[in-house]
Motif scaffolding. Structure first.
Motif, short mmCIF file in Angstrom:
data_model
loop_
_atom_site.label_atom_id
_atom_site.label_comp_id
_atom_site.label_asym_id
_atom_site.label_seq_id
_atom_site.Cartn_x
_atom_site.Cartn_y
_atom_site.Cartn_z
N GLU A 97 -31.83 52.64 -51.48
CA GLU A 97 -31.88 54.06 -51.17
C GLU A 97 -32.14 55.03 -52.17
O GLU A 97 -32.79 55.98 -51.95
N ILE A 98 -31.80 54.43 -53.46
CA ILE A 98 -32.24 55.49 -54.59
C ILE A 98 -33.65 55.42 -54.77
O ILE A 98 -34.32 56.48 -54.94
N ASN A 130 -31.50 62.11 -62.50
CA ASN A 130 -30.96 60.74 -61.63
C ASN A 130 -31.18 59.70 -62.79
O ASN A 130 -30.20 58.63 -62.87
N ARG A 131 -32.28 59.41 -63.47
CA ARG A 131 -32.17 58.19 -64.45
C ARG A 131 -31.19 58.43 -65.39
O ARG A 131 -30.71 57.48 -65.81
N GLY A 148 -24.42 56.22 -66.62
CA GLY A 148 -22.95 55.94 -65.86
C GLY A 148 -22.84 54.61 -65.49
O GLY A 148 -21.56 54.02 -65.80
N THR A 149 -23.84 53.61 -65.50
CA THR A 149 -23.50 52.26 -65.69
C THR A 149 -23.14 51.90 -67.02
O THR A 149 -22.13 51.08 -67.02
N GLY A 186 -22.16 53.00 -61.70
CA GLY A 186 -23.43 53.97 -61.84
C GLY A 186 -24.29 54.20 -60.80
O GLY A 186 -24.71 55.38 -60.63
N GLN A 187 -24.65 53.25 -60.03
CA GLN A 187 -25.73 53.20 -59.06
C GLN A 187 -25.09 54.23 -58.22
O GLN A 187 -25.88 54.98 -57.28
#
Length: 434
Positions: free
Chosen positions: A139-140, A159-160, A166-167, A192-193
């Motif tokens: 979906e990303i 987003n990157r 975040g991951t 993260g995702q």
């Protein structure tokens, strides 16, 4: 000479293409720098064995993810009207949900069988999360194509940062919370995702508005772009089999620990690759999707040149420094990763050059040529790694040079296709003439 140089610099400053690249590079650089800053910490909290198991899990997820949308996600770039693209995006999401649910049931119920077939029974409990990983990643990807269509490169760059940072932060928190091992790596990746996906959905919320303005239905659009699953789908699947088959063979033929070493080397070498190539590929595809005949060959040739110039210095430094830098920065247990990184340099340098121009085959609807290349490109490394015995570094060196040679041929073929497109000639005519 100075006037010529100043004129060139002025043209570059006014270039929309370069502005878009720089916008994406800003986000990508921030994401990669954050990942690099945390990797020396994570490499001491997670063992090579844990990374080896995580690599097998990621390989399974990645293999399904590339075909979760049947490659219709790439077609989001192609409709003339945004309303049609929005309807197509909705159909893509439905496909992703269906595939994710099936993957959850199949991988969950068959988890002992799959894990034992890989020779890694400890992986079985984590296979229940495969479907969730597939959904978030696919979906990303679909939303990124929509934002790419809208030229919203700032949102893509943000987003990157969120996904990569975040991951890494989630994996760090889980390890410090005594929830380490492969579970910490998988759990942190999912966190993260998921966070990145939620933010991306908000940035791309316009894709869910105004669908009634389209005169097309989802089945109608799927039929219009049926060449995506028929031609590009098999190619993407073959590419996934290659990448993830390499992981599987290394994990079985050598060891789980050596797979972890390979995973770490590949992950860190993707930093210069991602910094340069990610931005080029996104912008290149967006430009190609609306490109008129007569300009594709020159544009592709210029992109090849720019990629080579941007990548030569980073990869020379990697070749000379990685055997020393890996054990110093990551810890003594990662010495083999440094040697593997050096071995992979020729292959990944050519990957940097060829990745952006691979979209030529999608835009010109000549995916059958890319599929033929992909079959060779997959058979060579899997065969070499399976049949070569002994030192893994020597074997990966042989694989790397073989793959670099294949990618040189791929570059020539892509430029040839671009020239044929510019001249208004199809490939069947080219074969007959030849």
């Amino acid at each position: 000479m100075s006037g010529v140089g100043e004129g060139r610099i002025s043209r570059w400053r006014k270039s929309e293409f370069l502005r878009h690249i720089l916008t994406l590079l800003t986000g990508t650089v921030a994401a990669q720098l954050l990942m690099l800053a945390l990797t020396p910490v994570l490499s001491r909290l997670y063992s090579p064995e844990a990374y080896g198991l995580f690599s097998l899990y990621s390989s399974l997820v990645a293999t399904v993810t590339v075909v979760a949308a049947l490659r219709y996600d790439m077609a989001i770039m192609l409709p003339k009207h945004d309303a049609d693209a929005k309807v197509l995006k909705r159909g893509v999401t439905w496909l992703i949900v269906a595939v994710s649910v099936v993957a959850t049931v199949v991988c969950g119920l068959s988890s002992p069988i799959i894990a034992n077939a890989m020779g890694k029974p400890d992986l079985a409990p984590w296979l229940w999360f495969v479907g969730l990983s597939i959904f978030t990643l696919a979906e990303i990807s679909a939303l990124t194509y929509w934002l790419n269509r809208r030229s919203d490169y700032k949102a893509i760059g943000i987003n990157r940062v969120l996904q990569s940072g975040g991951t890494a932060l989630a994996q760090l928190a889980l390890a410090l919370g005594k929830f380490g091992g492969v579970g910490g790596l998988i759990g942190g990746t999912l966190v993260g995702q998921t966070a990145a996906l939620l933010i991306l959905r908000r940035k791309g919320r316009d894709v869910r508005q105004g669908l009634d303005e389209s005169q097309e239905s989802i089945p109608g659009l799927f039929k219009r772009y049926r060449r995506m699953p028929l031609l590009n789908g098999p190619n993407a699947l073959v590419d996934a089999v290659r990448t993830n088959g390499i992981n599987l063979i290394i994990g079985i033929v050598y060891s789980q620990s050596m797979l972890g070493q390979f995973y770490m080397a590949w992950k860190l070498l993707e930093v210069p690759l991602g910094l340069i190539n990610g931005a080029l590929a996104q912008v290149f595809f967006q430009r190609l999707a609306v490109m008129e005949r007569g300009t594709m060959f020159a544009f592709a040739k210029t992109t090849v040149y720019r990629s080579a110039v941007l990548g030569i210095i980073p990869f020379v430094l990697i070749y000379w420094l990685s055997p020393w830098a890996f054990p110093v920065v990551l810890g003594a247990q990662w010495a083999d990763a440094g040697l593997i990184a050096r071995a992979l340099v020729p292959w990944l340098f050519m990957s940097l050059i060829t990745s952006p121009i691979s979209t030529i085959f999608v835009v010109t609807e000549t995916q059958h040529l890319m599929l033929a290349h992909a079959l060779v490109y997959t058979a060579v490394p899997l065969s070499l790694l399976f049949f070569l015995k002994g030192d893994i570094v020597a074997n990966l060196t042989a694989v790397s040079w073989a793959m670099a040679a294949i990618l040189v041929a791929f570059t020539v073929m892509a430029l040839w296709v671009g020239r044929r497109f510019d001249r208004g000639l199809d490939l069947k005519a080219a074969v007959l003439e030849g």
